[in-house]
Design a protein around this motif. Structure first.
Motif, mmCIF file in Angstrom:
data_model
loop_
_atom_site.group_PDB
_atom_site.id
_atom_site.type_symbol
_atom_site.label_atom_id
_atom_site.label_comp_id
_atom_site.label_asym_id
_atom_site.label_seq_id
_atom_site.Cartn_x
_atom_site.Cartn_y
_atom_site.Cartn_z
ATOM 1 N N TRP A 178 0.829 -1.206 0.000
ATOM 2 C CA TRP A 178 0.000 0.000 0.000
ATOM 3 C C TRP A 178 0.864 1.255 0.000
ATOM 4 C CZ3 TRP A 178 -4.883 0.319 -1.220
ATOM 5 C CH2 TRP A 178 -5.749 -0.753 -0.977
ATOM 6 N N ILE A 179 1.882 1.256 0.859
ATOM 7 C CA ILE A 179 2.768 2.427 0.956
ATOM 8 C C ILE A 179 3.477 2.676 -0.361
ATOM 9 C CG2 ILE A 179 4.844 3.325 2.062
ATOM 10 C CD1 ILE A 179 4.056 1.867 4.601
ATOM 11 N N LEU A 180 4.042 1.624 -0.941
ATOM 12 C CA LEU A 180 4.839 1.765 -2.155
ATOM 13 C C LEU A 180 4.013 2.318 -3.308
ATOM 14 C CD1 LEU A 180 7.441 1.314 -3.736
ATOM 15 C CD2 LEU A 180 6.732 -1.051 -4.120
ATOM 16 N N VAL A 181 2.860 1.712 -3.545
ATOM 17 C CA VAL A 181 2.032 2.124 -4.685
ATOM 18 C C VAL A 181 1.575 3.578 -4.537
ATOM 19 C CG1 VAL A 181 -0.139 1.722 -5.883
ATOM 20 C CG2 VAL A 181 1.266 -0.229 -5.190
ATOM 21 N N LEU A 182 1.014 3.900 -3.385
ATOM 22 C CA LEU A 182 0.478 5.249 -3.186
ATOM 23 C C LEU A 182 1.586 6.295 -3.076
ATOM 24 C CD1 LEU A 182 -2.474 4.485 -0.755
ATOM 25 C CD2 LEU A 182 -2.580 5.035 -3.184
ATOM 26 N N ALA A 183 2.738 5.922 -2.510
ATOM 27 C CA ALA A 183 3.846 6.873 -2.407
ATOM 28 C C ALA A 183 4.377 7.245 -3.787
ATOM 29 C CB ALA A 183 4.966 6.291 -1.553
ATOM 30 N N VAL A 184 4.545 6.255 -4.665
ATOM 31 C CA VAL A 184 5.031 6.538 -6.020
ATOM 32 C C VAL A 184 4.033 7.401 -6.787
ATOM 33 C CG1 VAL A 184 5.611 5.508 -8.252
ATOM 34 C CG2 VAL A 184 6.462 4.462 -6.145
ATOM 35 N N VAL A 185 2.756 7.069 -6.661
ATOM 36 C CA VAL A 185 1.721 7.846 -7.354
ATOM 37 C C VAL A 185 1.722 9.294 -6.876
ATOM 38 C CG1 VAL A 185 -0.762 8.138 -7.666
ATOM 39 C CG2 VAL A 185 0.248 5.862 -7.835
ATOM 40 N N PHE A 186 1.741 9.492 -5.568
ATOM 41 C CA PHE A 186 1.707 10.854 -5.024
ATOM 42 C C PHE A 186 3.003 11.605 -5.299
ATOM 43 C CE2 PHE A 186 -2.124 9.536 -3.201
ATOM 44 C CZ PHE A 186 -2.743 10.595 -2.556
ATOM 45 N N CYS A 187 4.141 10.898 -5.291
ATOM 46 C CA CYS A 187 5.417 11.527 -5.653
ATOM 47 C C CYS A 187 5.342 12.120 -7.056
ATOM 48 C CB CYS A 187 6.547 10.506 -5.601
ATOM 49 S SG CYS A 187 7.283 10.255 -3.979
ATOM 50 N N ARG A 188 4.806 11.346 -7.965
ATOM 51 C CA ARG A 188 4.729 11.784 -9.355
ATOM 52 C C ARG A 188 3.697 12.894 -9.531
ATOM 53 N NH1 ARG A 188 8.094 12.298 -13.506
ATOM 54 N NH2 ARG A 188 7.045 12.079 -15.529
ATOM 55 N N VAL A 189 2.554 12.738 -8.882
ATOM 56 C CA VAL A 189 1.491 13.737 -9.011
ATOM 57 C C VAL A 189 1.962 15.098 -8.505
ATOM 58 C CG1 VAL A 189 -0.768 14.433 -8.146
ATOM 59 C CG2 VAL A 189 -0.417 12.093 -8.954
ATOM 60 N N PHE A 190 2.604 15.118 -7.346
ATOM 61 C CA PHE A 190 3.068 16.376 -6.766
ATOM 62 C C PHE A 190 4.144 17.030 -7.634
ATOM 63 C CE2 PHE A 190 0.519 15.417 -3.307
ATOM 64 C CZ PHE A 190 0.640 16.334 -2.279
ATOM 65 N N TYR A 191 4.897 16.220 -8.393
ATOM 66 C CA TYR A 191 5.934 16.786 -9.256
ATOM 67 C C TYR A 191 5.352 17.281 -10.576
ATOM 68 C CZ TYR A 191 10.277 17.230 -11.899
ATOM 69 O OH TYR A 191 11.315 17.707 -12.663
ATOM 70 N N VAL A 192 4.412 16.528 -11.127
ATOM 71 C CA VAL A 192 3.911 16.821 -12.470
ATOM 72 C C VAL A 192 2.896 17.964 -12.479
ATOM 73 C CG1 VAL A 192 2.518 15.890 -14.373
ATOM 74 C CG2 VAL A 192 4.369 14.523 -13.399
ATOM 75 N N VAL A 193 1.976 17.971 -11.537
ATOM 76 C CA VAL A 193 0.869 18.935 -11.555
ATOM 77 C C VAL A 193 1.333 20.385 -11.701
ATOM 78 C CG1 VAL A 193 -1.014 19.919 -10.181
ATOM 79 C CG2 VAL A 193 -0.775 17.438 -10.377
#
Length: 349
Positions: free
Chosen positions: A58-73
């Motif tokens: 759970w941590i890995l999947v959501l952390a990677v998604v949020f890492c990318r979202v916060f960088y891209v947006v």
């Protein structure tokens, strides 16, 4: 020396037309080491291995998604104009702050799904593991020639690890020329390593005196101070309006200040993170599981099992026995009837 740090190929090797980047290899290695650290700290916190595995996913999947979202947006329309580029992380582009929020969400989902452990107890087990992943993962920024700071113009300071040579800084900051820049990725890695050693040594030495939530607050506070301080050396230190206050600095320093205040309140017994209501749920659930396994001879129950749990298990067992009796009795009667019919047939013949 310049040739050593400017001739690094970001591609480690190729398999046919697929290029495998050093960034991906290093980030993956960081994830593996963080996972091993999570297992180690989880065992010290008394977490079950199966729960650790599920929580880490759970941590890995959501952390990677949020890492990318916060960088891209914030960069949509400038650096990123199509969806494929937005989800392609092989060239870098992950923000740790986003990963923190994603990781906390992953822990929350796993905790409330399993109802075995307190949220802060699980986050304490994950806190130092995150630092391990960050320390190694920052070297991926080195191979991608990113996460560098202000230009170093003094020839006496143009050496690694104080500075790093960047071939094409203009791809991140327009107008910048190739040259030596502050090695922010290395600074952050070293400071996080100091925090990791400091936090782990204190925890092992004073484990019995550590209150739940201490390691979580320590990590957030330490990272807030480190990240906020390094912002002074960044080229794109975004300001709030026309002020000289950096946006990221305000967020990270505020986060660190809140953690310090909460730590003081925690150790002066003004607040408690493990609530009594959720503690009762966990205790009842754990006792029930232990008693069931003990009834089957698989484990010896730890601690006293409450009378409510015992009666609940007895009722469940009696219900199961009634079901088995109800199912099995007709089968026996049918067998006896068949035997009697068979004897009657033989007698008649």
């Amino acid at each position: 020396m310049i040739e050593l740090f400017s001739a690094i190929n970001p591609i480690a090797f190729s398999i046919g037309s697929l290029d495998v980047a050093w960034y991906g290899i290093i980030v993956t290695s960081g994830i593996i080491l963080a996972f091993l650290m999570f297992i180690h700290m989880g065992k010290l916190q008394g977490l079950d291995l199966d729960f650790i595995l599920e929580t880490f996913i759970w941590i890995l999947v959501l952390a990677v998604v949020f890492c990318r979202v916060f960088y891209v947006v914030p960069r949509i329309g400038t650096e990123y104009t199509n969806f494929i580029d937005m989800i392609n992380i092989r060239n870098g582009g992950l923000t740790i702050i986003g990963g923190i929020f994603g990781g906390l969400l992953g822990i929350a989902i796993s905790v409330f799904k399993n109802r075995q452990y307190h949220f802060v107890r699980v986050s304490d087990a994950a806190a130092l593991a995150v630092l391990v992943g960050q320390i190694l993962g920052r070297w991926g920024n080195f191979f991608n020639q990113e996460l560098f700071g202000l230009e170093i113009t003094n020839p006496n300071l143009q050496f690694f690890p104080f500075a790093v040579y960047i071939d094409n800084p203009a791809r991140f900051y327009a107008g910048c020329e190739p040259g030596w820049y502050c090695a922010l990725f290395f600074y952050e890695g070293v400071l996080n390593a100091i925090g990791l050693i400091f936090g782990y040594v204190l925890y092992r030495k004073f484990k019995d005196k550590f209150k739940p939530g201490t390691l979580s607050l320590f990590y957030l506070g330490w990272y807030g101070l480190v990240r906020g301080s390094l912002e002074f050396l960044k080229i794109d230190n975004t300001k709030i309006g026309s002020s000289n206050i950096g946006m990221v600095q305000l967020i990270t320093y505020l986060m660190a200040a809140i953690c310090i205040v909460l730590m003081v309140l925690l150790y002066t017994n003004k607040i408690h993170f493990e609530t009594k209501k959720f503690d009762d749920i966990i205790v009842a659930h754990t006792q029930k599981v232990q008693a069931k396994l003990a009834a089957k001879g698989q484990i010896i129950p730890q601690g006293n099992v409450s009378e409510d749990v015992q009666s609940e298990i007895i009722n469940e067992d009696s219900n199961n026995n009634q079901i088995e009796t109800t199912v099995s009795t007709p089968q026996v009667e049918n067998v006896d009837e068949k035997l009697e019919d068979k004897e009657n047939i033989q007698w008649e013949i």
